[in-house]
Design an enzyme around this catalytic site. Structure first.
Site, short mmCIF file in Angstrom:
data_model
loop_
_atom_site.label_atom_id
_atom_site.label_comp_id
_atom_site.label_asym_id
_atom_site.label_seq_id
_atom_site.Cartn_x
_atom_site.Cartn_y
_atom_site.Cartn_z
N TYR A 268 0.84 -0.90 0.10
CA TYR A 268 -0.31 0.30 0.07
C TYR A 268 0.73 0.90 -0.11
O TYR A 268 0.68 2.22 -0.66
CB TYR A 268 -1.56 0.26 1.22
CG TYR A 268 -1.57 0.84 1.65
CD1 TYR A 268 -2.76 1.87 0.78
CD2 TYR A 268 -0.90 2.37 2.64
CE1 TYR A 268 -3.08 2.92 1.04
CE2 TYR A 268 -1.68 3.44 3.11
CZ TYR A 268 -2.70 4.07 2.44
OH TYR A 268 -3.14 4.91 2.01
N LYS A 272 1.35 4.30 -3.36
CA LYS A 272 0.70 6.14 -2.69
C LYS A 272 2.40 6.41 -2.82
O LYS A 272 1.75 7.33 -3.56
CB LYS A 272 0.16 5.81 -1.41
CG LYS A 272 -1.14 4.98 -0.89
CD LYS A 272 -2.38 5.31 -1.78
CE LYS A 272 -2.82 7.61 -1.25
NZ LYS A 272 -4.32 7.36 -1.86
#
Length: 508
Positions: A268, A272
């Site tokens: 993640y 991002k």
């Protein structure tokens, strides 16, 4: 070995009245905790401030991710506190009717909108109909999956884009996370560059995109480099093909390997970070605002203290501890967990949009919403609050609520955890009890592994831009758009707002 610290048990012996008690702020619907800053409540001779209300008056906003926690709080606050023009909400749906139904069921009829309903009374439906437009679409498709009519309307009308849609699962499949958190922001930016009257593109990121750095992290945009090239990652994904039927497991492990190789703890965070880099590189002359929240948790003051959607970082930890299956924890007790209430993140976003929307600055502007420097709360403090709260307000009967033991060695943590869980079960050779205890221990171990990076994080997030924003706000703006984490009373927040909120909105 376990951590041996000299941290005093400074939160022992609370005699606070908590859930269900008369003085609980959590039980006050639409009434936030009293604001104790006399200087802010003094409304005489107001200065102009940033001009938040003036900026949003008549502005048209396009929002992705409005069904998520932060997107929902932002939309509610803009509708309740400004005279915004229209808000277009991109909603993933099979058709227009389905999009409209999702708008009503998941957003407008959410308990979060109770205050807005009370404010407008019988005219609430007419107000929403005039202000909010559900747009069927999907960030995974070209032109965001919108029909021609929607594309043309938004292109002509929109002044501000808020891209909040994202996948927040730490260890999701790499290919899925890449498409949602890297490719999708680029699709939204490509659409933004065709808009006629766009003042600002706002991207909701995360403070943890900067994990490769240590110490105090400044509010600076990310750039390509440091061994990371998005084109290379795309090529690797295209070439990757699992050799077995379990493609999900393959891409989950592949993502973990790539993240660790590049210096991040989770897939993640890696995705991002790449999403931010891509936006910065391709934006051209589109003004870009980046909001980097730390751990977003329950609303602090408004519109409903304690409201939260789903289980965030702390939620599973709270539930596990309350059920008695977390007598030990794998973390450094002196490390702060960077908690920020959802309403403060929303208010920071709205205030930053108002400030930057009039400036058209050349470089992207980054705002951290974090508490680790201004008002830190450590893992030790949090578990002291948990102990006191669940001792007085048990989550389940006969739960093993004891003061947690911290470990910096996972094997020793696991050994202690399993011994404590087995001891509380009564021990013995019953196979069912042993299996049950092992299942509890395995879950607790997975939980601690998942949140290992915030448990040992060697970072604090500088909030210079955010603090400057606060200083420039008028007294009225500070009151209406409260965002200063220094004002958070952690003792009151955890006992009277957050823990009851998780019980009501997440567990139930």
């Amino acid at each position: 070995m376990p951590f041996t610290t000299n941290i005093p048990p400074k939160f022992n012996g609370f005699s606070m009245k908590i859930l269900g008690k008369r003085n609980s702020h959590f039980s006050r619907r639409c009434h936030p905790p009293p604001f104790d800053q006399a200087a802010v409540s003094d409304r005489e001779e107001m200065d102009a401030g940033i001009g938040i209300l003036e900026f949003f008056a008549g502005k048209n906003i396009f929002v992705t991710g409005a069904t998520g926690l932060l997107g929902k709080v932002i939309v509610e606050k803009i509708l309740r506190s400004t005279s915004v023009g229209k808000i277009y909400l991109l909603i993933k749906a099979k058709d227009k009717e389905d999009a409209f139904n999702r708008l009503n069921c998941e957003i407008i009829n959410s308990e979060l909108f109770t205050c807005l309903k009370e404010k407008h009374g019988k005219s609430f439906e007419a107000f929403v109909k005039a202000k909010v437009i559900a747009v069927m679409g999907d960030i995974g498709h070209p032109n965001l999956g919108m029909d021609f009519e929607s594309i043309e309307s938004i292109r002509k009308d929109v002044n501000v884009i808020i891209h909040s849609a994202a996948s927040t699962t730490f260890y999701e499949r790499y290919d899925l996370l890449f498409d949602t958190n890297v490719n999708a922001p680029q699709r939204v930016m490509r659409f933004a560059k065709t808009c006629d009257k766009l003042d600002l593109f706002t991207h909701i990121s995360t403070a943890y995109v900067t994990e490769r750095e240590e110490g105090v992290i400044l509010e600076k945009p990310l750039n390509m480099g440091g061994g990371l090239d998005v084109a290379d990652e795309i090529s690797l994904l295209l070439k990757s093909s699992p050799n077995n039927i379990d493609a999900t497991n393959f891409f989950i492990k592949f993502g973990q390997q790539r993240a660790k190789l590049m210096g991040w703890s989770t897939t993640y965070q890696l995705c991002k970070a790449m999403g931010e880099m891509c936006l910065n590189e391709m934006r051209g002359d589109v003004p870009l605002l980046i909001i980097r929240p730390a751990c977003i948790e329950s609303c602090y003051r408004e519109p409903l203290p304690g409201w939260i959607q789903g289980l965030r970082t702390l939620g599973p930890v709270i539930i596990s501890y309350g059920k008695g299956i977390l007598p030990a924890y794998y973390a450094n007790p002196q490390v702060p967990l960077d908690v920020v209430p959802a309403d403060m993140v929303a208010n920071t976003t709205i205030a930053a949009i108002a400030k930057q929307g009039n400036r058209h600055v050349a470089q992207p502007i980054v705002y951290h919403t974090a508490s680790s420097l201004e008002n830190p709360i450590t893992w030790f403090d949090i578990f002291e609050h948990l102990y006191d709260y669940f001792k007085e307000t048990p989550l389940i009967e006969n739960a093993n609520i004891s003061k947690v033991k911290f470990f910096n060695n996972f094997e020793e943590f696991s050994k202690c955890l399993r011994e404590e869980i087995m001891r509380h079960s009564g021990g013995g050779d019953d196979r069912k009890i042993i299996r049950r205890c092992n299942a509890k221990a395995e879950y607790a171990e997975q939980l601690c592994k998942m949140y290992e990076f915030p448990g040992f994080l060697k970072q604090r997030f500088h909030t210079g831009n955010t603090q400057k924003l606060i200083q420039e706000m008028s007294k009225e703006e500070k009151l209406t758009f409260e965002m200063d984490v220094k004002n958070i009373d952690w003792k009151m927040y955890f006992h009277e707002i957050y823990f009851p909120g998780v019980t009501k909105y997440a567990i139930n």
